[in-house]
Scaffold this active site. Structure first.
Site, PDB file in Angstrom:
ATOM      1  N   GLU A  54      -3.846   3.418  -0.914  1.00  9.64           N
ATOM      2  CA  GLU A  54      -3.484   4.225  -2.082  1.00  9.64           C
ATOM      3  C   GLU A  54      -2.109   4.876  -1.897  1.00  9.64           C
ATOM      4  OE1 GLU A  54      -5.604   4.852   0.218  1.00  9.64           O
ATOM      5  OE2 GLU A  54      -5.771   6.973   0.706  1.00  9.64           O
ATOM      6  N   LYS A  55      -1.464   5.172  -3.040  1.00 12.58           N
ATOM      7  CA  LYS A  55      -0.151   5.820  -3.009  1.00 12.58           C
ATOM      8  C   LYS A  55      -0.334   7.328  -3.160  1.00 12.58           C
ATOM      9  CE  LYS A  55       1.142   1.589  -3.667  1.00 12.58           C
ATOM     10  NZ  LYS A  55       0.645   1.106  -4.928  1.00 12.58           N
ATOM     11  N   TYR A 102       8.628  -4.145   4.274  1.00 14.45           N
ATOM     12  CA  TYR A 102       8.408  -4.265   2.826  1.00 14.45           C
ATOM     13  C   TYR A 102       9.727  -4.297   2.031  1.00 14.45           C
ATOM     14  CZ  TYR A 102       6.497  -2.810  -1.747  1.00 14.45           C
ATOM     15  OH  TYR A 102       6.155  -2.707  -3.073  1.00 14.45           O
ATOM     16  N   SER A 129      11.130  -3.405  -5.793  1.00 11.31           N
ATOM     17  CA  SER A 129      10.766  -2.010  -5.530  1.00 11.31           C
ATOM     18  C   SER A 129      12.008  -1.190  -5.219  1.00 11.31           C
ATOM     19  CB  SER A 129       9.827  -1.978  -4.319  1.00 11.31           C
ATOM     20  OG  SER A 129       9.762  -0.693  -3.775  1.00 11.31           O
ATOM     21  N   GLY A 160       0.850  -1.191   0.000  1.00  8.24           N
ATOM     22  CA  GLY A 160       0.000   0.000   0.000  1.00  8.24           C
ATOM     23  C   GLY A 160       0.874   1.225   0.000  1.00  8.24           C
ATOM     24  N   THR A 213      11.330  14.278  -2.142  1.00 12.68           N
ATOM     25  CA  THR A 213      11.287  14.146  -3.609  1.00 12.68           C
ATOM     26  C   THR A 213      11.132  12.680  -4.045  1.00 12.68           C
ATOM     27  OG1 THR A 213      13.706  14.053  -3.627  1.00 12.68           O
ATOM     28  CG2 THR A 213      12.671  16.200  -4.099  1.00 12.68           C
ATOM     29  N   ARG A 247      14.294  10.270  -3.561  1.00 17.06           N
ATOM     30  CA  ARG A 247      14.537   9.010  -4.287  1.00 17.06           C
ATOM     31  C   ARG A 247      14.345   9.249  -5.777  1.00 17.06           C
ATOM     32  NH1 ARG A 247      11.075   4.430  -2.169  1.00 17.06           N
ATOM     33  NH2 ARG A 247      12.813   4.038  -0.761  1.00 17.06           N
ATOM     34  N   CYS A 264      12.157   0.489  -2.826  1.00 16.63           N
ATOM     35  CA  CYS A 264      12.260   0.435  -1.358  1.00 16.63           C
ATOM     36  C   CYS A 264      13.421  -0.442  -0.896  1.00 16.63           C
ATOM     37  CB  CYS A 264      10.974  -0.094  -0.736  1.00 16.63           C
ATOM     38  SG  CYS A 264       9.611   1.051  -0.911  1.00 16.63           S
TER      39      CYS A 264
END
Ligand code: NAD
Length: 349
Positions: free
Chosen positions: A190-191, A148, A117, A77, A218, A283, A119
């Site tokens: 939602e993002k 995550y 990702s 999410g 950013t 990122r 991430c």
């Protein structure tokens, strides 16, 4: 005979768009998910409701001579959700990925693509809003996002071990913030772009909207048609190592809101809520390797993708009687900018 493809997470945002694209390209497609797509019916030849945390369901999903697997299923999410649910997200996703890899190998799948990702990147390298774009090596030494990000990084490694030990053909894609229509826009999963489009659509001209963080963090954002195009190209490539898939157009969150307000033709005041999670400070994607491997990179301008996304979310809210009718909406009729076609499989518009 048509190539047989399995898309897991086919009830989700990227998976649903990918199924449409693969069908348009002539593939035979099976979709699997724990839910059907939320906003329109799946284009898949077969769609199976399966909990892919269970090994036997992964064997079912990959049965019958599947040539390619796009493994997009994940518990995920926006930043609020992934910050609050480390245990559930890590457990659910490692089960899905480990069982999907093994079932695909056992059932003789030809190629397996894992959706990782950004991430996974080392957090220490993302402390400045004016961040140096992240190259694939920047995932190590490992210090990814808790939960995550650690799970994605380990699942990447698992794919690499399967390639090394079994010669199993794996592809590893690191997405950077994908957005577009037909994605979740409220409810907590939602993002940022979808959440901000919803807030702007629900606001009246002159209202105040809340933005998480100080607005100076950013990111780069990729429109979903570019994402799907990149996925099919990476699957067709012979590259086994992780590859960024994103744009390198860096914007602050405040700038992103400004762009959405421009589409909506609304002037809004921002209230920054710094008590909410905002993720890393900056990122961006370094696309050097992507360009070298594919001779291609995402190219849909943020302004164009945001217009399509905003108008879709506004329309959804309007259907539910939550915003006024679109009949004299300025963004829909006055704008001279081209709008992206929702169903355009190649993102050529
Ligand atoms: P999404 O949440 O819309 O789709 C994921 C789908 O997986 C959902 O439909 C969900 O129901 C399904 N799923 C969850 N648990 C499942 C289970 N146990 N069994 C079967 N299906 C299950 O997310 P998305 O944005 O489409 O993301 C797709 C993939 O891309 C995910 O792996 C995600 O981690 C990755 N990703 C997305 C982004 C992004 O910006 N959207 C960024 C980085 C990585």
């Amino acid at each position: 005979m048509a190539t047989r493809v399995l898309v897991t997470g086919a009830g989700g945002f990227i998976g649903h768009h990918l199924v449409k694209r693969l069908k348009a390209d002539g593939y035979w497609v099976r979709g699997a998910d724990i839910k059907h797509p939320e906003y329109e019916a799946s284009a898949a030849d077969e769609f199976e409701i399966l909990d892919l945390r269970k090994a036997e369901n992964c064997l079912l999903a990959t049965r019958g001579g599947i040539d390619e697997v796009y493994n997009l299923a994940a518990d995920m999410g926006g930043i609020g959700y992934i910050t609050a649910n480390h245990a559930d997200i890590s457990r659910n996703n490692i089960l899905i990925n480990a069982h999907m890899l093994e079932a695909s190998r056992q059932n003789g799948v030809g190629r397996f693509l894992f959706s990782s990702s950004a991430c996974v990147y080392n957090q220490a390298k993302q402390k400045d809003p004016d961040v140096k774009p992240l190259t694939e090596e920047d995932a190590f030494p490992a210090d990814p996002e808790p939960g995550y990000g650690w799970e994605k990084l380990f699942a990447e490694e698992l794919c690499r071990y399967y390639y090394k030990d079994y010669g199993f053909e794996t592809r590893i894609v690191r997405f950077h913030n994908v957005y577009g229509p037909l994605g979740t826009y409220e409810g907590g999963k939602e993002k940022a772009p979808a959440a901000m489009c919803r807030k702007v659509a629900l606001a009246r001209d002159g209202d105040e909207v809340e933005i998480w963080g100080d607005g100076q963090q950013t990111r780069s954002f990729m429109y979903v048609d570019d994402c799907v195009e990149g996925l099919t190209r990476i699957m067709a490539s012979s590259h086994h190592e992780p590859l960024n898939l994103g744009t390198d157009q860096l914007v602050t969150i405040d700038q992103l809101l400004g762009m959405i307000c421009q589409v909506a033709e609304k002037k809004l005041r921002i209230r920054h809520n710094t008590s909410k999670p905002q993720g890393v400070r900056g990122r961006n994607s370094d696309n050097t390797l992507l360009r070298r491997v594919l001779g291609w990179e995402p190219r849909i301008p943020l302004e164009d993708g945001l217009r399509t996304t905003y108008l879709w979310i506004e329309q959804e809210l309007q259907k539910r009687g939550r915003v006024q009718a679109l009949a004299n909406h300025p963004a829909g009729i006055k704008s001279s900018r081209p709008q992206l076609a929702l169903a355009d499989p190649n993102g050529e518009t």
